[in-house]
Write a protein that holds these residues in place. Structure first.
Motif, mmCIF file in Angstrom:
data_model
loop_
_atom_site.group_PDB
_atom_site.id
_atom_site.type_symbol
_atom_site.label_atom_id
_atom_site.label_comp_id
_atom_site.label_asym_id
_atom_site.label_seq_id
_atom_site.Cartn_x
_atom_site.Cartn_y
_atom_site.Cartn_z
ATOM 1 N N ILE A 218 0.873 -1.172 0.000
ATOM 2 C CA ILE A 218 0.000 0.000 0.000
ATOM 3 C C ILE A 218 0.909 1.221 0.000
ATOM 4 N N TYR A 219 0.862 1.995 -1.080
ATOM 5 C CA TYR A 219 1.773 3.128 -1.260
ATOM 6 C C TYR A 219 0.975 4.428 -1.213
ATOM 7 N N LEU A 220 1.431 5.365 -0.376
ATOM 8 C CA LEU A 220 0.812 6.690 -0.269
ATOM 9 C C LEU A 220 1.686 7.687 -1.016
ATOM 10 N N LYS A 221 1.102 8.407 -1.996
ATOM 11 C CA LYS A 221 1.883 9.304 -2.837
ATOM 12 C C LYS A 221 1.116 10.596 -3.091
ATOM 13 N N ASP A 222 1.866 11.688 -3.256
ATOM 14 C CA ASP A 222 1.239 12.934 -3.702
ATOM 15 C C ASP A 222 2.049 13.608 -4.810
ATOM 16 N N LEU A 223 3.000 12.887 -5.392
ATOM 17 C CA LEU A 223 3.831 13.407 -6.467
ATOM 18 C C LEU A 223 3.357 12.849 -7.804
ATOM 19 N N PRO A 224 3.774 13.452 -8.934
ATOM 20 C CA PRO A 224 3.419 12.900 -10.239
ATOM 21 C C PRO A 224 3.972 11.486 -10.395
ATOM 22 N N PRO A 225 3.391 10.680 -11.292
ATOM 23 C CA PRO A 225 3.870 9.311 -11.500
ATOM 24 C C PRO A 225 5.348 9.290 -11.874
ATOM 25 N N GLU A 226 6.050 8.245 -11.416
ATOM 26 C CA GLU A 226 7.473 8.099 -11.679
ATOM 27 C C GLU A 226 7.732 6.749 -12.334
ATOM 28 N N GLY A 227 8.960 6.565 -12.785
ATOM 29 C CA GLY A 227 9.355 5.289 -13.357
ATOM 30 C C GLY A 227 9.388 5.320 -14.871
ATOM 31 N N THR A 228 9.923 4.262 -15.450
ATOM 32 C CA THR A 228 10.023 4.146 -16.907
ATOM 33 C C THR A 228 8.680 3.744 -17.490
#
Length: 518
Positions: A218-228
């Protein structure tokens, strides 16, 4: 054509039941829900009751307990067998099991069993929560409410061990201003409704993903999507490639006009206008929210409106897609490919043909998706609280801070968790609340003295905002001569039972008291 196998497994077991068909829908910020259909051994293909008992009692897929859907690739695009490799898992909770006769085109029938599953957060979603969570981050909030909803103490553990559940790991990547939220109050709402409201106000999204071991992240995020980004080729390319896709629909619209907001901070008295002049789109009243945090929250609504301007529906054979994952949709030879993020996705599998495909929607990939604030009914809830400061004896005065707040433990706050050999004791949560007064200001108003153990009434207006609206008067705390007082303002002194103030009582009572005292 690439081929797959899919199976339903009990956690910890390497032997599962073969899945005939699968349909699992994942939604951005909402986990997943789906159904798998299990074929029966020959001796159970005409026995509905026996099939149900075999799946639930013998194989262990009981409603309310964990099950893991695993999908494995078994051949490459040329049809060559390859070592079975897990490409996706959905660690879930079984919601229901349904044994039935499946009628075939040739008018024959055999028994199959439908197993319905959801992710753990969705499973606990209707549990009503009461509790107080203090000085923690979004990950800590999720961990605490998972504990409360599953019958625990509300203790914060980022790897909570919940009986009957899959292994869970919670992590976050959020703005530094969210690392220590003063308090949030769960006051009787269903968990999933309350949690989505809290996270939407904070501008934080949940991404839920199963890993190859059968654990759930379960990941909590508030930044734009990341990764390739994963490349999805449409209109050209090999149709048996998992990265081949076809656009089903496209839609573009216009974003709503941005509106300003008011920061009405009940904890410090800050009232400031944010953003565009004119019409107000929101009033932000979270405790101790500063101007920078409030400005970021106002911009979230504008970002969400812009995010939904363009959408596509795409069909593909790529099983690695999850909500929030970046994809490049390349037309023709790949030139001019735009980066998108997956919004919602439905996964389909057929065991007869060993074929997998999906249908997903997209949003702009450069902007962070954050859940819109739902239409929760912010009803006023009145509860009792007790003034409770650290290292202060009962009946001793409790000091106010510079904003007029005093420490209070709400009646439904979690009990203290005793210490063990592996961890210290966790005290019952206490929060600093403003006292609502009829007359108050910078240099005027009543300044009542509050004491350790005083009983107060607290108005909870939202998970982020509560205030003291009154205190309960108790006769057992006053001198005998005050028992017949009808009204007044009284201050008990620190020593003995002396007091001072102004009291009002009937003349007969006052005359009698004067006679007794000479």
């Amino acid at each position: 054509m690439i081929q797959y196998d899919a199976g339903l497994f009990v956690p910890g077991s390497d032997i599962g039941l073969n899945i005939l068909t699968m349909s699992i829908q994942e939604r951005q910020g909402n986990g997943w829900a789906g159904q798998v259909t299990i074929g029966m051994p020959v001796h159970l293909q005409s026995n509905v009751g026996g099939a149900y008992g075999w799946v639930v009692n013998e194989e262990g897929f009981e409603p309310g307990y964990a099950a893991i859907v695993k999908m494995m690739v078994i051949s490459d695009s040329a049809g060559n067998e390859i070592p079975r490799t897990v490409v996706r898992t959905w660690p879930s909770i079984v919601t229901s099991v349904h044994a039935r006769l499946d009628r075939k085109p040739d008018n024959t029938a055999e028994v199959v069993v439908d197993v319905n599953l959801v992710d753990p957060l969705t499973w606990l979603g209707n549990v009503k929560l009461w509790g107080v969570i203090t000085n923690t981050s979004p990950a800590g909030i999720v961990a605490s409410v998972l504990s409360l909803a599953s019958g625990g103490s509300g203790a914060i553990s980022l790897s909570p061990a919940i009986p009957g559940f899959p292994v869970i790991h919670i992590s976050e990547n959020v703005h530094s201003s969210l690392r220590s939220i003063p308090y949030v109050i769960a006051h009787g709402y269903p968990m999933i409704q309350w949690l989505f409201f809290v996270l939407s106000r904070l501008g934080v999204r949940i991404e839920t993903v199963g890993d190859s071991t059968g654990a759930i992240g379960i990941y909590l995020k508030d930044l734009p999507p990341e990764g390739t980004p994963i490349n999805i080729l449409v209109e050209t390319g090999q149709k048996d490639s998992p990265n081949y896709g076809s656009i089903v629909s496209m839609r573009y619209g216009s974003a709503a006009r941005a509106r300003g907001a008011i920061l009405d901070n009940p904890s410090t008295g800050d009232i400031r206008h944010i953003g565009e002049p004119g019409a107000i789109g929101a009033v932000i009243d979270s405790a101790r929210t500063n101007f920078d945090q409030a400005s970021r929250r106002v911009d979230y609504a504008n970002q969400f409106a812009a995010l939904s301007e363009g959408r596509m529906m795409v069909s593909s054979g790529q099983p690695g897609l999850t909500p929030g994952r970046l994809v490049k949709i390349a037309l023709g030879d790949g030139e001019g490919a735009n980066t998108w993020q997956v919004s919602d996705i439905t996964h389909y599998y057929s065991g007869g043909t060993k074929f997998y495909n999906n249908l997903f929607s997209t949003l702009d990939g450069a902007t962070a998706w954050r859940p819109p604030v739902p239409g929760i009914d912010e009803r006023l809830v009145l509860v009792s609280g007790v003034v409770e400061a650290t290292d202060v004896e009962t009946d001793e005065s409790v000091e106010r801070d510079s904003s007029g707040r005093i420490p209070v433990r709400l009646s439904f706050a979690q009990s203290e968790i005793p210490a063990t050999d592996s961890r210290p004791a966790v005290p019952s949560p206490v929060i600093d609340l403003v006292v609502l007064q009829q007359i108050a200001g910078t240099s005027h108003g009543f300044l009542p003295s509050h004491r350790q153990g005083d009983l107060c009434r607290v108005a909870i207006r939202s998970p982020f905002f509560a205030e003291i609206v009154g205190f309960s008067y108790r006769n057992d705390f006053v001198a005998d001569e005050l028992l017949d007082t009808s009204a007044g303002m009284v201050v008990n002194h620190e020593q003995d039972d002396r007091w001072s103030g102004i009291v009002f009582r009937s003349k007969d009572v006052d005359d009698a008291l004067n006679e007794d005292t000479g």
